[in-house]
Design a protein around this motif. Structure first.
Motif, PDB file in Angstrom:
ATOM      1  N   SER A   1       0.817  -1.145   0.098  1.00  0.00           N
ATOM      2  CA  SER A   1      -0.167  -0.281   0.045  1.00  0.00           C
ATOM      3  C   SER A   1       0.917   1.114  -0.290  1.00  0.00           C
ATOM      4  N   ASP A   2       0.152   2.834  -0.452  1.00  0.00           N
ATOM      5  CA  ASP A   2       1.314   3.909  -0.364  1.00  0.00           C
ATOM      6  C   ASP A   2       1.600   3.745   1.667  1.00  0.00           C
ATOM      7  N   GLN A   3       1.077   3.369   2.307  1.00  0.00           N
ATOM      8  CA  GLN A   3       1.682   3.644   3.670  1.00  0.00           C
ATOM      9  C   GLN A   3       2.390   2.916   3.962  1.00  0.00           C
ATOM     10  N   PHE A   4       2.997   1.872   3.328  1.00  0.00           N
ATOM     11  CA  PHE A   4       4.476   1.358   2.815  1.00  0.00           C
ATOM     12  C   PHE A   4       5.187   2.297   3.064  1.00  0.00           C
ATOM     13  N   ASP A   5       4.868   2.593   1.746  1.00  0.00           N
ATOM     14  CA  ASP A   5       6.311   3.858   1.110  1.00  0.00           C
ATOM     15  C   ASP A   5       5.705   4.739   2.100  1.00  0.00           C
ATOM     16  N   THR A   6       5.208   5.335   3.197  1.00  0.00           N
ATOM     17  CA  THR A   6       5.749   6.464   4.004  1.00  0.00           C
ATOM     18  C   THR A   6       6.248   6.161   4.981  1.00  0.00           C
ATOM     19  N   LEU A   7       6.229   4.936   5.729  1.00  0.00           N
ATOM     20  CA  LEU A   7       6.514   4.509   6.503  1.00  0.00           C
ATOM     21  C   LEU A   7       8.306   3.803   6.259  1.00  0.00           C
ATOM     22  N   TYR A   8       7.902   3.793   5.656  1.00  0.00           N
ATOM     23  CA  TYR A   8       9.373   2.845   4.602  1.00  0.00           C
ATOM     24  C   TYR A   8      10.435   4.533   4.766  1.00  0.00           C
ATOM     25  N   GLY A   9       9.588   5.417   4.869  1.00  0.00           N
ATOM     26  CA  GLY A   9      10.351   6.629   4.343  1.00  0.00           C
ATOM     27  C   GLY A   9      10.766   7.131   6.094  1.00  0.00           C
ATOM     28  N   GLN A  10      10.466   6.848   6.833  1.00  0.00           N
ATOM     29  CA  GLN A  10      11.180   6.872   8.267  1.00  0.00           C
ATOM     30  C   GLN A  10      11.520   6.452   9.323  1.00  0.00           C
ATOM     31  N   MET A  11      11.917   5.112   8.219  1.00  0.00           N
ATOM     32  CA  MET A  11      12.988   4.609   9.257  1.00  0.00           C
ATOM     33  C   MET A  11      14.036   4.965   9.030  1.00  0.00           C
ATOM     34  N   SER A  12      14.924   4.446  10.136  1.00  0.00           N
ATOM     35  CA  SER A  12      16.156   3.988  10.250  1.00  0.00           C
ATOM     36  C   SER A  12      17.190   3.149   8.860  1.00  0.00           C
ATOM     37  N   GLU A  13      18.681   4.289   8.703  1.00  0.00           N
ATOM     38  CA  GLU A  13      18.875   2.472   7.983  1.00  0.00           C
ATOM     39  C   GLU A  13      18.968   1.281   8.448  1.00  0.00           C
ATOM     40  N   ARG A  14      18.932   1.574   9.687  1.00  0.00           N
ATOM     41  CA  ARG A  14      19.099   0.620  10.733  1.00  0.00           C
ATOM     42  C   ARG A  14      18.174  -0.442  10.717  1.00  0.00           C
ATOM     43  N   THR A  15      16.660   0.008  10.491  1.00  0.00           N
ATOM     44  CA  THR A  15      15.237  -0.472  10.624  1.00  0.00           C
ATOM     45  C   THR A  15      15.841  -1.360   8.973  1.00  0.00           C
ATOM     46  N   ARG A  16      16.149  -0.139   8.225  1.00  0.00           N
ATOM     47  CA  ARG A  16      16.016  -0.965   6.632  1.00  0.00           C
ATOM     48  C   ARG A  16      16.394  -2.001   6.027  1.00  0.00           C
ATOM     49  N   SER A  17      17.988  -1.905   7.178  1.00  0.00           N
ATOM     50  CA  SER A  17      18.523  -2.835   6.865  1.00  0.00           C
ATOM     51  C   SER A  17      18.246  -4.702   7.370  1.00  0.00           C
ATOM     52  N   PHE A  18      17.465  -4.822   8.548  1.00  0.00           N
ATOM     53  CA  PHE A  18      16.692  -5.795   9.292  1.00  0.00           C
ATOM     54  C   PHE A  18      16.130  -6.648   8.395  1.00  0.00           C
ATOM     55  N   GLY A  19      16.524  -7.947   7.852  1.00  0.00           N
ATOM     56  CA  GLY A  19      16.060  -8.954   7.609  1.00  0.00           C
ATOM     57  C   GLY A  19      15.097  -8.584   7.454  1.00  0.00           C
ATOM     58  N   PRO A  20      13.997  -8.967   7.825  1.00  0.00           N
ATOM     59  CA  PRO A  20      12.805  -9.628   7.727  1.00  0.00           C
ATOM     60  C   PRO A  20      11.731  -8.015   6.650  1.00  0.00           C
ATOM     61  N   ILE A  21      12.912  -6.837   6.794  1.00  0.00           N
ATOM     62  CA  ILE A  21      11.822  -5.162   6.499  1.00  0.00           C
ATOM     63  C   ILE A  21      12.286  -5.875   5.243  1.00  0.00           C
ATOM     64  N   ALA A  22      14.201  -5.672   4.493  1.00  0.00           N
ATOM     65  CA  ALA A  22      14.485  -5.684   3.343  1.00  0.00           C
ATOM     66  C   ALA A  22      13.980  -7.091   3.086  1.00  0.00           C
ATOM     67  N   SER A  23      13.156  -7.532   3.017  1.00  0.00           N
ATOM     68  CA  SER A  23      12.563  -8.892   2.281  1.00  0.00           C
ATOM     69  C   SER A  23      11.070  -8.147   1.968  1.00  0.00           C
ATOM     70  N   LEU A  24      10.605  -7.468   3.039  1.00  0.00           N
ATOM     71  CA  LEU A  24       9.236  -7.069   2.630  1.00  0.00           C
ATOM     72  C   LEU A  24       9.126  -5.726   2.017  1.00  0.00           C
ATOM     73  N   ALA A  25      10.795  -5.620   1.468  1.00  0.00           N
ATOM     74  CA  ALA A  25      10.344  -3.561   0.579  1.00  0.00           C
ATOM     75  C   ALA A  25      10.264  -4.521  -0.456  1.00  0.00           C
ATOM     76  N   LYS A  26      10.548  -5.700  -0.636  1.00  0.00           N
ATOM     77  CA  LYS A  26      11.157  -6.427  -1.911  1.00  0.00           C
ATOM     78  C   LYS A  26       9.784  -6.925  -2.299  1.00  0.00           C
TER      79      LYS A  26
END
Length: 366
Positions: free
Chosen positions: A193-218
């Motif tokens: 959803s569009d909400q994911f893009d907003t949430l992803y923009g609020q995440m720190s690099e540490r959080t974005r690099s978390f394996g499950p979140i990186a998988s969810l982004a894909k």
């Protein structure tokens, strides 16, 4: 927007993040509900790299077990009993951590686990208040069915709004594993959803690099590219036909018919439960304008063939597809139904039950 089921907590996944700080000693003491598990193993699981690596194990003795070692920074971990029935999720950090295996969120003894517990307690209180409201509403005989449905919808919206607010606040207040954990919980609910893009923009690099979140982004990108209105994405399975010849989605989709594709597996109870509804739709609409295609995923060839024979499926099937179709279309649960228009455009996703009949009535009437 779909709502994350809080009471049936999903598997909690985990980050091993070295912060450059000195290693600290930790102990994790687990308490089992009784001594029946004595002598059985428990595992410390890290999902950061490949979504499920056992990094340590120990054995239950006298209803307890102990993990001990050193850690840099903090990380989210899961302890799983060999039986698979008992598990616990916690923040691995320096200090003495205690957890009850009857409660997935019972870890105490260190600052971040206490912080994680506060968030979980707030969510549990929200669950309790919402449950009380549902019980009161269902017990009110003065309400008509229509009024009850409207109130239930409003209650769901209020619940999700407060749940999201609590989770976002926890994420914002914690630039650590607790914040990563909160972001991951919310990301599971809104990817695609569009909400994911907003949430992803609020995440720190540490959080974005978390394996499950990186998988969810894909997965999010795959869902976005296969939303309603997008053209179909083709795939080919080398021995996808029951006779062992190759089969492609394009053998059926984009050829002038409405095609309802059922992604399913023989072991999936809800998939098998959906089939009578699909048979009804096929008997009613199947023909020159409409067809159904079964695509068996995450299953063995033999198990699929046996299930097809037992179910006496009247429509064509692509079998032995593995994870390829699910990955392409961002599917993380089955059954998953996608309706393709005659030109191959995606017309609807996630249909279930009566939604199938209503959607087919709508599009075929046109």
């Amino acid at each position: 927007m779909k709502r994350l089921a809080l009471l049936a907590a999903p598997a909690l996944l985990l980050l091993l993040h070295a912060c450059g700080s000195a290693s600290k000693h930790y102990t994790v003491t687990g308490i089992m509900p009784d001594s029946s598990t004595d002598g059985t193993p428990v595992y410390l699981v890290d999902y950061h790299i490949d979504n499920g690596t056992r990094v340590d194990s120990t054995v239950v003795e006298n209803g307890r077990f102990l993990f001990e070692g050193t850690v840099e920074g903090d990380s989210i971990r899961r302890i799983s009993a060999a039986s698979g029935r008992l598990y616990a999720n916690f923040i691995l950090e320096g200090g003495d951590i205690t957890l009850e295996m009857t409660d997935p969120y019972s870890a105490t003894g260190t600052p971040l686990n206490e912080e994680l517990g506060k968030w979980q307690q707030a969510l549990a209180a929200l669950d309790a208040r919402t449950g009380d409201s549902i019980a009161a509403m269902n017990g009110d005989s003065r309400l008509t069915p229509e009024e009850r449905n409207l109130r239930m919808e409003a209650l769901r919206d209020a619940y999700y709004t407060e749940w999201t607010s609590l989770t976002l606040r926890t994420m914002a207040d914690n630039d650590n594993a607790v914040g990563t954990f909160a972001a991951w919980r919310l990301a599971q609910d809104i990817y695609g959803s569009d909400q994911f893009d907003t949430l992803y923009g609020q995440m720190s690099e540490r959080t974005r690099s978390f394996g499950p979140i990186a998988s969810l982004a894909k997965m999010h990108d795959r869902v976005v590219s296969t939303r309603v209105g997008k053209p179909f994405t083709d795939f080919t399975v080398e021995k996808g036909n029951p006779d062992g010849t190759a089969a492609s989605l394009s053998d059926y989709v984009g050829r002038g018919k409405w095609v309802l594709v059922d992604f399913w597996a023989s072991w999936c109870g809800p998939c098998r439960a959906e089939m009578p509804n699909l048979r009804e739709a096929y008997a009613r609409y199947g023909g020159e304008q409409f067809d159904i295609l079964g695509v068996a995923v995450w299953d063995t060839r033999q198990a699929t063939l046996e299930a097809m024979e037992k179910e006496q499926l009247p429509w064509p099937s692509i079998i032995d597809a593995g994870a390829v179709p699910a990955d392409l279309y961002g599917i993380n649960g089955i059954p998953h139904l996608i309706l393709f228009a005659p030109d191959g455009t995606i017309a609807a996703r996630g249909l279930r039950g009566e939604q199938v009949q209503r959607k087919l009535e709508e599009v075929l009437a046109e």
